[in-house]
Design a protein around this motif. Sequence first.
Motif, PDB file in Angstrom:
ATOM      1  N   TYR A   1       0.864  -1.173   0.000  1.00  0.00           N
ATOM      2  CA  TYR A   1       0.000   0.000   0.000  1.00  0.00           C
ATOM      3  C   TYR A   1       0.909   1.234   0.000  1.00  0.00           C
ATOM      4  CZ  TYR A   1      -3.561  -3.241   1.806  1.00  0.00           C
ATOM      5  OH  TYR A   1      -4.416  -4.297   1.979  1.00  0.00           O
ATOM      6  N   VAL A   2       0.360   2.370  -0.377  1.00  0.00           N
ATOM      7  CA  VAL A   2       1.059   3.635  -0.231  1.00  0.00           C
ATOM      8  C   VAL A   2       0.282   4.471   0.770  1.00  0.00           C
ATOM      9  CG1 VAL A   2       1.713   5.805  -1.350  1.00  0.00           C
ATOM     10  CG2 VAL A   2       2.105   3.633  -2.526  1.00  0.00           C
ATOM     11  N   PHE A   3       0.989   4.979   1.780  1.00  0.00           N
ATOM     12  CA  PHE A   3       0.408   5.901   2.755  1.00  0.00           C
ATOM     13  C   PHE A   3       0.766   7.317   2.308  1.00  0.00           C
ATOM     14  CE2 PHE A   3      -0.022   2.071   4.982  1.00  0.00           C
ATOM     15  CZ  PHE A   3      -0.722   2.249   6.152  1.00  0.00           C
ATOM     16  N   ASN A   4      -0.233   8.136   2.041  1.00  0.00           N
ATOM     17  CA  ASN A   4      -0.006   9.527   1.635  1.00  0.00           C
ATOM     18  C   ASN A   4      -0.109  10.398   2.879  1.00  0.00           C
ATOM     19  OD1 ASN A   4       0.136  12.058   0.556  1.00  0.00           O
ATOM     20  ND2 ASN A   4      -1.524  11.774  -0.919  1.00  0.00           N
ATOM     21  N   THR A   5       1.033  10.776   3.441  1.00  0.00           N
ATOM     22  CA  THR A   5       1.052  11.604   4.653  1.00  0.00           C
ATOM     23  C   THR A   5       1.027  13.088   4.317  1.00  0.00           C
ATOM     24  OG1 THR A   5       3.467  11.656   4.763  1.00  0.00           O
ATOM     25  CG2 THR A   5       2.355   9.816   5.868  1.00  0.00           C
TER      26      THR A   5
ATOM     27  N   PRO B   1      -7.202  13.739   6.472  1.00  0.00           N
ATOM     28  CA  PRO B   1      -6.506  12.643   7.138  1.00  0.00           C
ATOM     29  C   PRO B   1      -5.576  11.908   6.170  1.00  0.00           C
ATOM     30  CG  PRO B   1      -8.790  12.024   6.734  1.00  0.00           C
ATOM     31  CD  PRO B   1      -8.640  13.447   6.295  1.00  0.00           C
ATOM     32  N   VAL B   2      -4.620  11.206   6.763  1.00  0.00           N
ATOM     33  CA  VAL B   2      -3.708  10.380   5.971  1.00  0.00           C
ATOM     34  C   VAL B   2      -4.555   9.446   5.101  1.00  0.00           C
ATOM     35  CG1 VAL B   2      -1.988   8.528   6.132  1.00  0.00           C
ATOM     36  CG2 VAL B   2      -1.876  10.486   7.687  1.00  0.00           C
ATOM     37  N   GLU B   3      -4.152   9.274   3.843  1.00  0.00           N
ATOM     38  CA  GLU B   3      -4.872   8.373   2.952  1.00  0.00           C
ATOM     39  C   GLU B   3      -4.009   7.164   2.629  1.00  0.00           C
ATOM     40  OE1 GLU B   3      -7.706  11.591   0.631  1.00  0.00           O
ATOM     41  OE2 GLU B   3      -5.980  10.763  -0.425  1.00  0.00           O
ATOM     42  N   VAL B   4      -4.666   6.009   2.514  1.00  0.00           N
ATOM     43  CA  VAL B   4      -3.985   4.776   2.145  1.00  0.00           C
ATOM     44  C   VAL B   4      -4.475   4.390   0.756  1.00  0.00           C
ATOM     45  CG1 VAL B   4      -3.521   2.377   2.755  1.00  0.00           C
ATOM     46  CG2 VAL B   4      -3.912   4.058   4.560  1.00  0.00           C
ATOM     47  N   TYR B   5      -3.522   4.056  -0.128  1.00  0.00           N
ATOM     48  CA  TYR B   5      -3.839   3.705  -1.504  1.00  0.00           C
ATOM     49  C   TYR B   5      -3.418   2.266  -1.786  1.00  0.00           C
ATOM     50  CZ  TYR B   5      -3.676   8.832  -1.910  1.00  0.00           C
ATOM     51  OH  TYR B   5      -3.864  10.182  -1.728  1.00  0.00           O
ATOM     52  N   PHE B   6      -4.196   1.603  -2.621  1.00  0.00           N
ATOM     53  CA  PHE B   6      -3.774   0.313  -3.143  1.00  0.00           C
ATOM     54  C   PHE B   6      -2.588   0.541  -4.076  1.00  0.00           C
ATOM     55  CE2 PHE B   6      -8.410  -0.663  -2.703  1.00  0.00           C
ATOM     56  CZ  PHE B   6      -8.296  -1.733  -1.840  1.00  0.00           C
ATOM     57  N   VAL B   7      -1.652  -0.389  -4.081  1.00  0.00           N
ATOM     58  CA  VAL B   7      -0.647  -0.456  -5.134  1.00  0.00           C
ATOM     59  C   VAL B   7      -1.171  -1.520  -6.086  1.00  0.00           C
ATOM     60  CG1 VAL B   7       1.730  -1.054  -5.721  1.00  0.00           C
ATOM     61  CG2 VAL B   7       1.243   0.259  -3.645  1.00  0.00           C
ATOM     62  N   ASP B   8      -1.623  -1.070  -7.249  1.00  0.00           N
ATOM     63  CA  ASP B   8      -2.319  -1.945  -8.181  1.00  0.00           C
ATOM     64  C   ASP B   8      -1.351  -2.723  -9.071  1.00  0.00           C
ATOM     65  OD1 ASP B   8      -4.951  -1.115  -7.392  1.00  0.00           O
ATOM     66  OD2 ASP B   8      -4.587   0.760  -8.454  1.00  0.00           O
TER      67      ASP B   8
ATOM     68  N   PHE C   1      -7.890   3.545  -1.240  1.00  0.00           N
ATOM     69  CA  PHE C   1      -8.340   2.456  -0.362  1.00  0.00           C
ATOM     70  C   PHE C   1      -9.144   3.037   0.792  1.00  0.00           C
ATOM     71  CE2 PHE C   1      -6.874  -0.871   2.948  1.00  0.00           C
ATOM     72  CZ  PHE C   1      -8.027  -1.610   2.790  1.00  0.00           C
ATOM     73  N   VAL C   2      -8.485   3.687   1.763  1.00  0.00           N
ATOM     74  CA  VAL C   2      -9.193   4.241   2.925  1.00  0.00           C
ATOM     75  C   VAL C   2      -8.483   5.488   3.451  1.00  0.00           C
ATOM     76  CG1 VAL C   2     -10.179   2.045   3.740  1.00  0.00           C
ATOM     77  CG2 VAL C   2      -7.934   2.755   4.555  1.00  0.00           C
ATOM     78  N   PRO C   3      -9.248   6.376   4.129  1.00  0.00           N
ATOM     79  CA  PRO C   3      -8.614   7.441   4.905  1.00  0.00           C
ATOM     80  C   PRO C   3      -8.323   6.914   6.310  1.00  0.00           C
ATOM     81  CG  PRO C   3     -10.973   7.759   4.933  1.00  0.00           C
ATOM     82  CD  PRO C   3     -10.702   6.522   4.085  1.00  0.00           C
TER      83      PRO C   3
ATOM     84  N   TYR D   1     -15.088  -3.974   4.049  1.00  0.00           N
ATOM     85  CA  TYR D   1     -13.876  -4.269   4.812  1.00  0.00           C
ATOM     86  C   TYR D   1     -13.710  -3.177   5.854  1.00  0.00           C
ATOM     87  CZ  TYR D   1     -12.886  -7.444   0.975  1.00  0.00           C
ATOM     88  OH  TYR D   1     -12.960  -8.448   0.053  1.00  0.00           O
ATOM     89  N   SER D   2     -13.685  -3.544   7.128  1.00  0.00           N
ATOM     90  CA  SER D   2     -13.523  -2.589   8.225  1.00  0.00           C
ATOM     91  C   SER D   2     -12.296  -2.953   9.031  1.00  0.00           C
ATOM     92  CB  SER D   2     -14.747  -2.608   9.143  1.00  0.00           C
ATOM     93  OG  SER D   2     -15.905  -2.255   8.430  1.00  0.00           O
ATOM     94  N   GLY D   3     -11.649  -1.945   9.568  1.00  0.00           N
ATOM     95  CA  GLY D   3     -10.465  -2.214  10.377  1.00  0.00           C
ATOM     96  C   GLY D   3     -10.024  -0.982  11.127  1.00  0.00           C
ATOM     97  N   SER D   4      -8.910  -1.109  11.792  1.00  0.00           N
ATOM     98  CA  SER D   4      -8.329   0.016  12.510  1.00  0.00           C
ATOM     99  C   SER D   4      -6.812  -0.107  12.456  1.00  0.00           C
ATOM    100  CB  SER D   4      -8.805   0.050  13.963  1.00  0.00           C
ATOM    101  OG  SER D   4      -8.354  -1.090  14.659  1.00  0.00           O
TER     102      SER D   4
END
Length: 130
Positions: free
Chosen positions: A53-57, A61-68, A89-91, A116-119
């Motif tokens: 994944y890529v975390f965009n800081t 909020p920080v965003e998480v992206y799929f690496v496709d 993917f998710v914030p 899909y839920s998580g923390s």
Amino acid sequence: KTFDYRVGGGRGSMDGIATFTEMPQRRSALMYEERGTVQLEGVSKPFEAYRKYVFNTGVWPVEVYFVDDPTKKHLDSLIPELDCHTSFFVPLPFPDEPSAAGMSAESSHLCIDDLYSGSLTVTGDSSFDW
């Protein structure tokens, strides 16, 4: 990492290593890679797995992206200067102040009919639970 697929069953865990690497093309982008052994309940043989994944800081909020996979290179990427295709993917909306357990953000991602839920909880300078 633990997971629980409530519809259709399937619980398990993944033991391995997760790393963050700063991307030289954009310093606010962190490549996250997890590699390890997955053991599913009711399945005798574990298997190896990995995910990136890529975390965009650079955004809040920080965003998480799929690496496709490379077949999506023809589509617009969220961070085009990276050497990989990224899609949302998710914030991770972390609170302003940490709790006793650390900094934690809840997330969810609807993928067609699957939710899909998580923390993600930062538990120390070099540790987290996701």
